[in-house]
Design a protein around this motif. Structure first.
Motif, mmCIF file in Angstrom:
data_model
loop_
_atom_site.group_PDB
_atom_site.id
_atom_site.type_symbol
_atom_site.label_atom_id
_atom_site.label_comp_id
_atom_site.label_asym_id
_atom_site.label_seq_id
_atom_site.Cartn_x
_atom_site.Cartn_y
_atom_site.Cartn_z
ATOM 1 N N GLN A 37 1.932 9.107 22.119
ATOM 2 C CA GLN A 37 1.598 10.214 21.214
ATOM 3 C C GLN A 37 0.737 11.258 21.916
ATOM 4 N N LEU A 38 -0.218 10.818 22.708
ATOM 5 C CA LEU A 38 -1.041 11.753 23.473
ATOM 6 C C LEU A 38 -0.174 12.491 24.487
ATOM 7 N N ALA A 39 0.684 11.783 25.171
ATOM 8 C CA ALA A 39 1.568 12.409 26.161
ATOM 9 C C ALA A 39 2.461 13.464 25.515
ATOM 10 N N ASP A 40 2.947 13.179 24.318
ATOM 11 C CA ASP A 40 3.809 14.143 23.619
ATOM 12 C C ASP A 40 3.074 15.435 23.296
ATOM 13 N N ARG A 41 1.760 15.371 23.154
ATOM 14 C CA ARG A 41 0.964 16.556 22.800
ATOM 15 C C ARG A 41 0.444 17.315 24.015
ATOM 16 N N ALA A 42 0.433 16.665 25.174
ATOM 17 C CA ALA A 42 -0.138 17.283 26.374
ATOM 18 C C ALA A 42 0.907 18.137 27.082
ATOM 19 N N PRO A 43 0.569 19.402 27.359
ATOM 20 C CA PRO A 43 1.531 20.269 28.060
ATOM 21 C C PRO A 43 1.864 19.756 29.464
ATOM 22 N N GLU A 44 0.870 19.234 30.161
ATOM 23 C CA GLU A 44 1.068 18.656 31.493
ATOM 24 C C GLU A 44 0.632 17.201 31.417
ATOM 25 N N ARG A 45 1.545 16.273 31.682
ATOM 26 C CA ARG A 45 1.195 14.863 31.546
ATOM 27 C C ARG A 45 2.046 13.995 32.451
#
Length: 145
Positions: A54-62
């Motif tokens: 879920q955090l990765a889905d929200r981060a522009p660069e991940r």
């Protein structure tokens, strides 16, 4: 590439630092909440490294890693193009500060072996580092990736 490693990946952050990466660790900064992580990553232009989908889905660069095992996480990052070459003398494994060469003429703490050369000191936390016998293990571990 500047990295921001989330709270679940502290061991990975240490290894990334040993590879010379500027790898800030969320818990070192006193943050755990996703919104705070995303804010810090944006302010410092960092790529979020996480196991949290879920955090990765929200981060522009991940960089999303799926494994709980550090060696498997390294394999995942290597496959994503992250350089995993050992880089002694670059970053402090404890705090991510930049290391500076220490003049061999200076007084070193007793715990630094007399034959240690070169020796570095973290500009932030003051810890001393050198390429001791553990570096052979680190190099072997990373060579497998």
């Amino acid at each position: 590439m500047k990295l921001l490693v989330d709270a679940m990946l502290g061991s990975l952050a240490r290894v990334l630092r040993m590879c010379g990466h500027d790898a800030a660790y969320c818990l070192d900064r006193g943050i755990e909440a996703d919104d705070e992580i995303l804010d810090l990553a944006a302010r410092e232009d960092r790529v979020v490294v996480t196991r949290d989908r879920q955090l990765a889905d929200r981060a522009p660069e991940r960089l999303l890693v799926e494994s709980k095992d550090v060696d498997e996480q390294l394999e995942e990052l290597g496959a994503a193009g992250v350089d995993l070459s050992p880089a002694p003398g670059e970053r402090c494994g404890a705090c991510n500060g930049e290391l500076r060469d220490v003049d061999s003429e200076r007084d070193l703490p007793e715990y630094v072996p007399e034959d240690a050369s070169p020796v570095w000191r973290c500009g932030d936390c003051g810890q001393y580092f050198w390429t001791g016998s553990h570096w052979a293990d680190v190099e072997a571990r990373l060579a497998e990736r």
